[in-house]
Design an enzyme around this catalytic site. Structure first.
Site, short mmCIF file in Angstrom:
data_model
loop_
_atom_site.label_atom_id
_atom_site.label_comp_id
_atom_site.label_asym_id
_atom_site.label_seq_id
_atom_site.Cartn_x
_atom_site.Cartn_y
_atom_site.Cartn_z
N ASP A 11 0.86 -1.18 0.00
CA ASP A 11 0.00 0.00 0.00
C ASP A 11 0.89 1.24 0.00
OD1 ASP A 11 -2.12 1.71 0.16
OD2 ASP A 11 -2.69 1.21 2.21
N ASP A 106 -2.79 2.52 -6.10
CA ASP A 106 -1.79 2.60 -5.04
C ASP A 106 -1.70 1.37 -4.15
OD1 ASP A 106 -4.24 2.99 -3.86
OD2 ASP A 106 -3.62 4.69 -2.64
N GLU A 107 -2.37 0.29 -4.50
CA GLU A 107 -2.25 -0.91 -3.67
C GLU A 107 -2.48 -2.17 -4.50
OE1 GLU A 107 -5.25 -1.58 -0.64
OE2 GLU A 107 -6.57 -0.11 -1.58
#
EC number: 2.7.7.7
Length: 356
Positions: A11, A106-107
């Site tokens: 993350d 983003d993850e």
């Protein structure tokens, strides 16, 4: 329960804001808020850690963020650039494994059980990925390492920013017992309030309840929570995952006849759906309303819009129209749901970082 998999959840830390602070030295060390003009209706997409100290967080109205952080720097952001950086991060992941399940820009989940570098330790893989991202891209990431996706995702949030948390199979139940139930997957505001009324605040509290009692009180969420707190969860990382719909539903504690309550629920759902669509970089064209009556009869109605949208107000208006056409107060409602389907990626120039 299969505990043989080695799964990492990566993350990125305050991703959009961190990219901007990396690229613009004048933003470094300052409260940066991605979300547009605070004098207009909008929502915070993300913010820097400096802004979070003032209580600002994602999905908050920008006007509220401005009140909490009057010296905050508000910008619209550059989604095309964030996508480019996300692809660079994905390329780093691919040096270690092809079994990558992205959740958003983003993850992502990575299955490194049999990684390309032959590394035996998933912890070492996670640490090396963190170091590579920082060295090559100047960004920090947090990581959770465990044997299933649920625990890995919780763990990645444990030592932010730039932290790494490892949960071995024999440590899983003790780890989950200390976690607030609000951190468990699927526990939103309504479920959290129900759990609070039941005296369930942590995993340890949750574990005291039988499977049957949790199902009786929380329905399908009860079944999921019973499994999750015991470390039983899906551990298959799906590299071909492609979200076909985004939705939200709730079962009322008491059956509802009041249209105003139903419409209020739809507005809350529309905001949640908008938030999720923005995070997924998608918009949809078909709005689906789901109603379940007190006798458990379930109906679904759908409306296809003239254009794609991820705007909460447009989604709500469509759902409210379906509600007015479908429900005349003839019987009380037990469950209401709102889903947006027929999704496709948003063109960069049309992506809404601003919400309601």
């Amino acid at each position: 329960m299969d505990t043989s998999r080695k799964i990492i959840h990566i993350d990125m830390d305050a991703f959009y804001a961190s990219v901007e602070q990396r690229d613009h030295p004048e933003f470094r060390g300052k409260p940066l808020i991605i979300g547009g003009d605070p004098n207009k209706r909008g929502v915070v997409a993300t913010c820097s850690y400096e802004a979070r100290k003032f209580g600002v967080h994602s999905a908050m109205p920008t006007r509220q963020a401005a009140k909490l952080c009057p010296n905050g720097i508000f910008i619209h952001g550059n989604m095309a650039h964030y996508v480019e950086v996300s692809n660079q991060i994905r390329e780093i992941f691919s040096r270690y494994t092809d079994i990558i399940e992205p959740l958003s820009l983003d993850e992502a989940y990575l299955d490194v059980t049999e990684n390309k570098k032959g590394m035996k330790s998933a912890t070492m893989v996670a640490r090396e990925i963190q170091q590579t991202i920082y060295r090559e891209l100047g960004l920090t990431a947090s990581a959770g390492v465990s044997f299933n996706k649920f625990i890995a995702k919780i763990a990645s949030d444990f030592k932010k920013p730039a932290g790494i948390t490892v949960v071995a199979p024999e440590e899983a139940e003790a780890f989950l017992e200390q976690i607030p139930v609000t951190k468990f997957y699927g526990v939103g505001k309504v479920t959290a309030e129900k759990l609070h009324r039941l005296g369930i605040e942590t995993g340890a509290d949750l574990k005291k309840w039988s499977e049957w009692d949790l199902i009786r009180e929380l329905h399908k969420h009860g079944y999921q929570l019973y499994r999750h707190v015991r470390g039983r969860s899906n551990n298959i990382v799906n590299p071909h995952r492609d979200r076909k719909s985004v939705g939200k539903e709730t079962t009322f504690e008491f059956n509802v006849l009041d249209n105003r309550i139903l419409e209020q629920s739809l507005m809350k759902f529309a905001k949640k759906v908008e938030e999720r669509l923005i995070k997924l970089q998608k918009h949809g064209k078909t709005v689906v309303l789901k109603l379940r009556y007190s006798d458990f009869t379930t109906i679904t109605k759908r409306l296809t819009l003239n254009e794609y949208t991820n705007d909460a107000n447009q989604i709500y208006q469509a759902a409210a129209l379906l509600l007015r056409e479908s429900y005349k107060g003839q019987d009380s409602i037990r469950l209401i749901g709102l889903t947006v389907t027929n999704l496709k990626p948003v063109y960069f120039e049309n992506l809404r970082l601003e919400g309601l």
